[in-house]
Design a protein around this motif. Structure first.
Motif, mmCIF file in Angstrom:
data_model
loop_
_atom_site.group_PDB
_atom_site.id
_atom_site.type_symbol
_atom_site.label_atom_id
_atom_site.label_comp_id
_atom_site.label_asym_id
_atom_site.label_seq_id
_atom_site.Cartn_x
_atom_site.Cartn_y
_atom_site.Cartn_z
ATOM 1 N N TRP A 40 0.868 -1.173 0.000
ATOM 2 C CA TRP A 40 0.000 0.000 0.000
ATOM 3 C C TRP A 40 0.908 1.227 0.000
ATOM 4 N N VAL A 41 0.591 2.185 -0.868
ATOM 5 C CA VAL A 41 1.441 3.360 -1.042
ATOM 6 C C VAL A 41 0.596 4.625 -1.050
ATOM 7 N N ARG A 42 1.106 5.647 -0.381
ATOM 8 C CA ARG A 42 0.469 6.974 -0.413
ATOM 9 C C ARG A 42 1.560 7.980 -0.779
ATOM 10 N N VAL A 43 1.524 8.425 -2.041
ATOM 11 C CA VAL A 43 2.534 9.359 -2.538
ATOM 12 C C VAL A 43 2.327 10.711 -1.887
ATOM 13 N N PRO B 35 14.962 8.143 -2.969
ATOM 14 C CA PRO B 35 14.099 7.934 -1.796
ATOM 15 C C PRO B 35 12.642 8.239 -2.118
ATOM 16 N N PHE B 36 11.756 7.485 -1.500
ATOM 17 C CA PHE B 36 10.314 7.649 -1.708
ATOM 18 C C PHE B 36 9.788 8.765 -0.816
ATOM 19 N N THR B 37 8.924 9.613 -1.375
ATOM 20 C CA THR B 37 8.276 10.681 -0.609
ATOM 21 C C THR B 37 6.833 10.278 -0.363
ATOM 22 N N GLY B 38 6.484 9.953 0.872
ATOM 23 C CA GLY B 38 5.141 9.520 1.195
ATOM 24 C C GLY B 38 5.167 8.378 2.190
ATOM 25 N N LEU B 39 4.131 7.540 2.161
ATOM 26 C CA LEU B 39 3.991 6.429 3.095
ATOM 27 C C LEU B 39 3.913 5.113 2.356
ATOM 28 N N ILE B 40 4.495 4.072 2.942
ATOM 29 C CA ILE B 40 4.461 2.715 2.380
ATOM 30 C C ILE B 40 4.073 1.773 3.518
ATOM 31 N N GLY B 41 3.118 0.882 3.263
ATOM 32 C CA GLY B 41 2.697 -0.036 4.305
ATOM 33 C C GLY B 41 2.261 -1.382 3.777
ATOM 34 N N ASP B 42 2.125 -2.342 4.670
ATOM 35 C CA ASP B 42 1.608 -3.677 4.393
ATOM 36 C C ASP B 42 2.267 -4.326 3.165
ATOM 37 N N ILE B 43 3.582 -4.422 3.204
ATOM 38 C CA ILE B 43 4.341 -5.012 2.107
ATOM 39 C C ILE B 43 4.243 -6.520 2.201
ATOM 40 N N GLN B 44 3.990 -7.171 1.055
ATOM 41 C CA GLN B 44 3.920 -8.625 1.009
ATOM 42 C C GLN B 44 4.806 -9.126 -0.112
ATOM 43 N N VAL B 45 5.572 -10.175 0.168
ATOM 44 C CA VAL B 45 6.441 -10.805 -0.838
ATOM 45 C C VAL B 45 6.052 -12.261 -0.941
#
Length: 154
Positions: A14-17, A144-154
């Motif tokens: 999940w990503v929020r730029v 680098p990413f600007t924002g939020l990143i969550g719930d990463i699944q591999v």
């Protein structure tokens, strides 16, 4: 941790730029920032994959290949809107029984770009020489990413 070198790899997050997003930002990666063939101290080509969002909010997936050093798959501009949560994902498939290498990008569960039957083989599959899975930048700390990143699944 274990090195991921399977014939198929699926990654999602999940990503929020961020509203002030003005440069390429890496969501997840196991490679350095550039697509060029870079040499490790031992002379091994630095390969792997990276999921990025460009300054135009375009979703881009780069994957190291034998022939070109990098294959790139991208979407139309504004695929990933700023200041909204978006579920992003990609599937890499290197099964020789399925017509060669393929890559598919997803946004909110919908396929947004695909490369099928490319005949190119990533080296070796989806593993990189660094054997590092990085969130929020490339493995060398660039983009680098600007924002939020969550719930990463591999």
């Amino acid at each position: 941790g274990k090195i991921v070198d399977a014939a198929r790899l699926t990654v999602s997050a999940w990503v929020r730029v961020g509203v002030g997003h003005r440069h390429v930002g890496t969501v997840v990666s196991n490679r350095v920032a550039t697509c060029a063939k870079l040499k490790h101290e031992a002379g091994v080509t630095q390969l792997g994959y990276a999921l990025k969002i460009t300054e135009a909010n375009r979703l881009v997936l780069t994957v190291g290949s034998q022939r070109h050093g990098c294959m790139s798959l991208s979407t139309a501009a504004a695929t990933v809107p700023a200041d909204q949560w978006v579920h992003l994902g990609f599937v890499l498939n290197d099964d020789p029984n399925e017509n060669g290498f393929s890559a598919t990008l997803y946004a909110n569960g919908v396929e947004v770009a695909a490369l099928r039957g490319a005949g190119e083989r990533p080296l070796p599959r989806f593993r990189s020489t660094r054997n590092v899975f990085t969130v929020g930048s490339s493995t060398d700390g660039l983009e680098p990413f600007t924002g939020l990143i969550g719930d990463i699944q591999v």
